[in-house]
Design a protein around this motif. Structure first.
Motif, mmCIF file in Angstrom:
data_model
loop_
_atom_site.group_PDB
_atom_site.id
_atom_site.type_symbol
_atom_site.label_atom_id
_atom_site.label_comp_id
_atom_site.label_asym_id
_atom_site.label_seq_id
_atom_site.Cartn_x
_atom_site.Cartn_y
_atom_site.Cartn_z
ATOM 1 N N GLU A 42 -61.639 21.295 106.224
ATOM 2 C CA GLU A 42 -61.515 22.871 105.677
ATOM 3 C C GLU A 42 -60.726 22.922 104.450
ATOM 4 O O GLU A 42 -61.449 23.635 103.535
ATOM 5 C CB GLU A 42 -61.095 23.897 106.779
ATOM 6 N N GLU A 43 -59.588 22.377 104.284
ATOM 7 C CA GLU A 43 -58.804 22.337 103.154
ATOM 8 C C GLU A 43 -59.821 21.630 102.120
ATOM 9 O O GLU A 43 -60.088 22.237 100.918
ATOM 10 C CB GLU A 43 -57.775 21.498 103.106
ATOM 11 N N ALA A 65 -63.072 21.586 101.884
ATOM 12 C CA ALA A 65 -64.168 22.490 101.343
ATOM 13 C C ALA A 65 -63.867 23.776 100.835
ATOM 14 O O ALA A 65 -64.804 24.436 100.488
ATOM 15 C CB ALA A 65 -64.794 22.815 102.735
ATOM 16 N N ALA A 66 -62.474 23.998 100.766
ATOM 17 C CA ALA A 66 -62.176 25.415 100.196
ATOM 18 C C ALA A 66 -62.675 25.719 98.879
ATOM 19 O O ALA A 66 -62.688 24.916 97.889
ATOM 20 C CB ALA A 66 -60.744 25.628 99.997
ATOM 21 N N ARG A 112 -60.576 18.223 111.502
ATOM 22 C CA ARG A 112 -61.485 19.465 111.107
ATOM 23 C C ARG A 112 -60.491 20.336 109.906
ATOM 24 O O ARG A 112 -61.047 20.979 109.028
ATOM 25 C CB ARG A 112 -62.005 20.246 112.298
ATOM 26 N N SER A 113 -59.375 20.614 110.216
ATOM 27 C CA SER A 113 -58.453 21.340 109.368
ATOM 28 C C SER A 113 -58.437 20.780 108.041
ATOM 29 O O SER A 113 -58.401 21.496 107.288
ATOM 30 C CB SER A 113 -57.182 21.783 110.131
ATOM 31 N N ARG A 114 -58.253 19.619 107.975
ATOM 32 C CA ARG A 114 -58.229 19.026 106.579
ATOM 33 C C ARG A 114 -59.635 18.920 105.934
ATOM 34 O O ARG A 114 -59.756 19.063 104.813
ATOM 35 C CB ARG A 114 -57.597 17.656 106.791
ATOM 36 N N LEU A 172 -69.264 21.496 107.318
ATOM 37 C CA LEU A 172 -68.339 20.647 107.991
ATOM 38 C C LEU A 172 -69.132 19.852 109.230
ATOM 39 O O LEU A 172 -69.724 20.538 110.051
ATOM 40 C CB LEU A 172 -67.076 21.321 108.391
ATOM 41 N N SER A 215 -61.841 14.037 104.895
ATOM 42 C CA SER A 215 -60.599 14.823 105.432
ATOM 43 C C SER A 215 -59.021 14.467 104.461
ATOM 44 O O SER A 215 -58.277 14.872 104.607
ATOM 45 C CB SER A 215 -60.437 14.687 106.755
#
Ligand SMILES: NC(=O)c1ccc[n+]([C@@H]2O[C@H](COP(=O)([O-])OP(=O)(O)OC[C@H]3O[C@@H](n4cnc5c(N)ncnc54)[C@H](OP(=O)(O)O)[C@@H]3O)[C@@H](O)[C@H]2O)c1
Length: 289
Positions: free
Chosen positions: A82-83, A85-86, A78-80, A92, A53
């Motif tokens: 997702e970044e 994984a973009a 999680r939001s990082r 994740l 992350s």
């Protein structure tokens, strides 16, 4: 700098941007008889990356994605994740590795997902800086648990499937602090020295299995590590490296089956001087800091 090593070697898969599919290592034996089939079977090689992350782990994930790998990305945010994984072939797997069962649950979730892990990059870690005599006991435990214990438990969980498959690589993110011992980073230095000794011992045990161990030894790196530990990096030397340069060294070590990767490469020098001539090393340190 990377050093020639023992254990398995991966041929870097062809960049899928150029049309060819990346090569998948043989998954044979990665699952025990009777295990349920993976939920995300993939013919891409699979890397489980912790610390994905942020910082070094995120940069390493991007590098492996660019080389066509499937990623299992772990961290707490999680939001990082997702970044990171973009645009990548990725799943994740958020996990708190400071939790008592964190490493085991993560390894189980990862193996359930893809049925195999070709490379584990154990990048999650924290620092603490200040005089040892003032360090709260809870922080001693926190640093040792995440930087050393959790990493060892994660390797313990992932390794049998690699050995059964006859190939794989464990990448441990150490630190130059673990090679030379850094003032006011005593516990962090101890944790990373523990990882270095573990890497050396495990590598010997795994000889002939097809599974290799890489110790990555960065000096300072421009990440959130320093802000998180509550003390900025304030030395003139060594100058901080970029996370992408560490990721490049990880990729090179994995693709060439190397045992060590120092970033920047000249950091082998203080580590060698301390190993060969500790008295001289301390005199130089007292004089030049
Ligand atoms: N930066 C440096 O100068 C430097 C130098 C040498 C070695 N290293 C090592 O490099 C590794 C990565 O550090 P970095 O510089 O990239 O720092 P960073 O940007 O702060 O990243 C640290 C990573 O560790 C994860 N992490 C922290 N606590 C966790 C926990 N309890 N459970 C699961 N994951 C956790 C974080 O996830 P969340 O953010 O999602 O919590 C984050 O992804 C560490 O092992 C560090 O010791 C760093």
């Amino acid at each position: 700098m990377t050093h020639p090593g023992s254990g398995s070697t991966y041929d870097p898969p062809v960049d899928p941007a150029h049309g060819a599919r990346p090569t998948a290592p043989t998954p044979a034996g990665a699952r025990g008889h009777g295990s349920p089939p993976p939920t995300d079977p993939t013919d891409r090689p699979v890397a489980l990356i912790t610390g994905a992350s942020s910082g070094i782990g995120a940069a390493t994930a991007r590098r492996f994605a660019a080389e066509g790998w499937h990623l299992l990305l772990s961290g707490r945010d999680r939001s990082r994740l997702e970044e990171t994984a973009a645009g990548a072939s990725a799943a994740l797997l958020p996990a708190d590795l400071a939790a008592p069962e964190g490493a085991r649950l993560l390894a189980q979730a990862a193996l359930r997902r893809t049925g195999r892990i070709d490379v584990l990059v154990a990048g999650a870690g924290i620092g603490w800086a200040g005089p040892f005599g003032t360090m709260p006991h809870t922080d001693i435990d926190r640093v040792l648990f995440l930087d050393l214990n959790a990493t060892l438990h994660l390797v313990r969980e992932v390794l049998p499937a690699m050995v059964a498959a006859g190939r794989g690589r464990v990448v441990l993110v150490g630190s130059v602090a673990g090679c030379v011992g850094v003032r006011e980073e005593a516990v962090y230095s101890a944790a990373k020295a523990g990882l270095a000794a573990f890497a050396e011992a495990l590598r010997q045990e795994l000889r002939g299995t097809g599974v290799g161990v890489t110790l990555v030894v960065p000096g300072p790196v421009e990440t959130r590590f320093f802000a998180r530990r509550g003390r900025p990096y304030d030395r003139a030397r060594p100058r901080p490296s970029s996370p992408s340069s560490v990721a490049g060294a990880v990729w090179e070590a994995v693709s060439q089956g190397r045992d060590d990767a120092y970033v920047p490469p000249w950091l082998t020098l203080p580590a060698r001087v301390r190993g060969l001539a500790p008295g001289l090393y301390r005199r130089l340190l007292n004089r030049f800091g």
